[in-house]
Design a protein around this motif. Structure first.
Motif, short mmCIF file in Angstrom:
data_model
loop_
_atom_site.label_atom_id
_atom_site.label_comp_id
_atom_site.label_asym_id
_atom_site.label_seq_id
_atom_site.Cartn_x
_atom_site.Cartn_y
_atom_site.Cartn_z
N ILE A 116 45.89 34.60 40.64
CA ILE A 116 44.80 35.09 41.49
C ILE A 116 45.15 36.51 41.92
O ILE A 116 46.08 36.74 42.68
CB ILE A 116 44.58 34.20 42.73
N VAL B 210 43.55 40.17 43.47
CA VAL B 210 42.45 40.86 44.15
C VAL B 210 42.70 42.36 44.05
O VAL B 210 43.80 42.83 44.33
CB VAL B 210 42.34 40.44 45.64
N SER C 56 37.70 48.02 44.77
CA SER C 56 37.67 48.09 43.30
C SER C 56 36.84 49.23 42.74
O SER C 56 36.91 49.49 41.54
CB SER C 56 37.18 46.76 42.73
N ARG D 148 42.44 34.79 37.54
CA ARG D 148 41.16 35.01 38.21
C ARG D 148 41.29 36.37 38.91
O ARG D 148 42.14 36.55 39.79
CB ARG D 148 40.90 33.91 39.22
N ILE E 261 39.48 39.30 41.20
CA ILE E 261 38.38 39.52 42.15
C ILE E 261 38.44 40.98 42.61
O ILE E 261 39.44 41.43 43.14
CB ILE E 261 38.51 38.59 43.37
N ILE F 244 36.99 43.68 45.20
CA ILE F 244 36.29 43.77 46.48
C ILE F 244 35.84 45.22 46.65
O ILE F 244 36.64 46.14 46.59
CB ILE F 244 37.22 43.40 47.66
N VAL G 205 36.66 37.74 35.62
CA VAL G 205 36.57 38.87 36.55
C VAL G 205 35.26 38.77 37.33
O VAL G 205 34.19 38.60 36.75
CB VAL G 205 36.62 40.22 35.81
N SER G 206 35.38 38.87 38.65
CA SER G 206 34.17 38.88 39.49
C SER G 206 34.30 40.00 40.51
O SER G 206 35.40 40.42 40.85
CB SER G 206 33.97 37.53 40.19
N PHE G 207 33.16 40.47 40.97
CA PHE G 207 33.12 41.53 41.97
C PHE G 207 32.26 41.06 43.13
O PHE G 207 31.20 40.48 42.93
CB PHE G 207 32.55 42.83 41.37
N ILE G 208 32.76 41.30 44.34
CA ILE G 208 32.01 40.90 45.53
C ILE G 208 31.87 42.09 46.47
O ILE G 208 32.77 42.93 46.55
CB ILE G 208 32.66 39.70 46.26
N TYR H 206 38.57 40.63 54.46
CA TYR H 206 38.76 39.65 53.39
C TYR H 206 40.03 38.83 53.68
O TYR H 206 41.02 39.35 54.19
CB TYR H 206 38.90 40.37 52.04
#
Length: 190
Positions: free
Chosen positions: A66, A68, A72, A89, A91, A93, A115-118, A125
């Motif tokens: 994981i 982060v 980003s 994973r 992430i 931010i 890959v995800s973007f929030i 966070y």
């Protein structure tokens, strides 16, 4: 010679579409400028040599998978880390809407499901379940984030900071990139 009604209508539609695109671009630029002003820095893409150095460092770290990226930006670093570490994973931010959406779309277009973007605030966070934090921020942000990471990261977690050191932390390793700025990458253990 008179223009036909169809020709006039096509011209009008073209002008309206052109104005709509110009308005969208203007709003996007204003959003980036406003968020940059509020953050104290604009989103900066990581140079390729720096991304390669960070990914090489990530490969050497033990991880549950994981990661982060705090702040980003345009997502270049998180996307490259995601390609290199498919079992992780990743992430990203980001609190600036336009770069975050571009990053999100790039991940979708490249089918990077890991890959995800929030859209979130990197200072609020929760980093408690994160075992690797990567950041390319400015000194003021690093000072604020240092306190948060020290209180939230579990022993064994790692921090990789591009360009700026964490105040009151002793790096395990400092890598100098082969770019023209001789950018430093700091690796810390929590």
């Amino acid at each position: 010679m008179q223009k036909s009604e169809g020709s006039i209508m096509e011209s009008l539609i073209y002008q309206i579409m052109l104005m709509a695109v110009a308005a969208f671009v203007l709003v996007a630029v204003l959003l980036i400028v406003y968020t940059s002003w509020r953050n104290g820095i604009s989103p900066m893409p990581s140079p390729a040599s720096v991304r390669r150095t960070v990914v090489a460092a990530l490969r050497k770290l033990p991880s549950r998978g994981i990661m982060v990226e705090a702040g980003s930006g345009w997502g270049t670093l998180a996307l490259q880390a995601g390609r290199a570490r498919k079992g992780w994973r990743i992430i990203g931010i980001e609190n600036s809407v336009i770069p975050m959406w571009i990053s999100f779309l790039a991940a979708k277009l490249n089918n990077q499901t890991n890959v995800s973007f929030i859209k979130d605030d990197l200072y609020t966070y929760c980093y408690r379940d994160v075992d690797t934090v990567v950041c390319y921020l400015y000194p003021g942000a690093m000072r604020r984030l240092s306190i948060i990471l020290r209180s939230q990261l579990t022993p064994g977690a790692h921090i990789i900071s591009v360009c700026f050191a964490l105040q009151d932390w002793e790096p395990e390793q400092v890598i100098t990139c082969r770019d023209m700025y001789r950018t430093k990458v700091y690796i810390y253990a929590a």
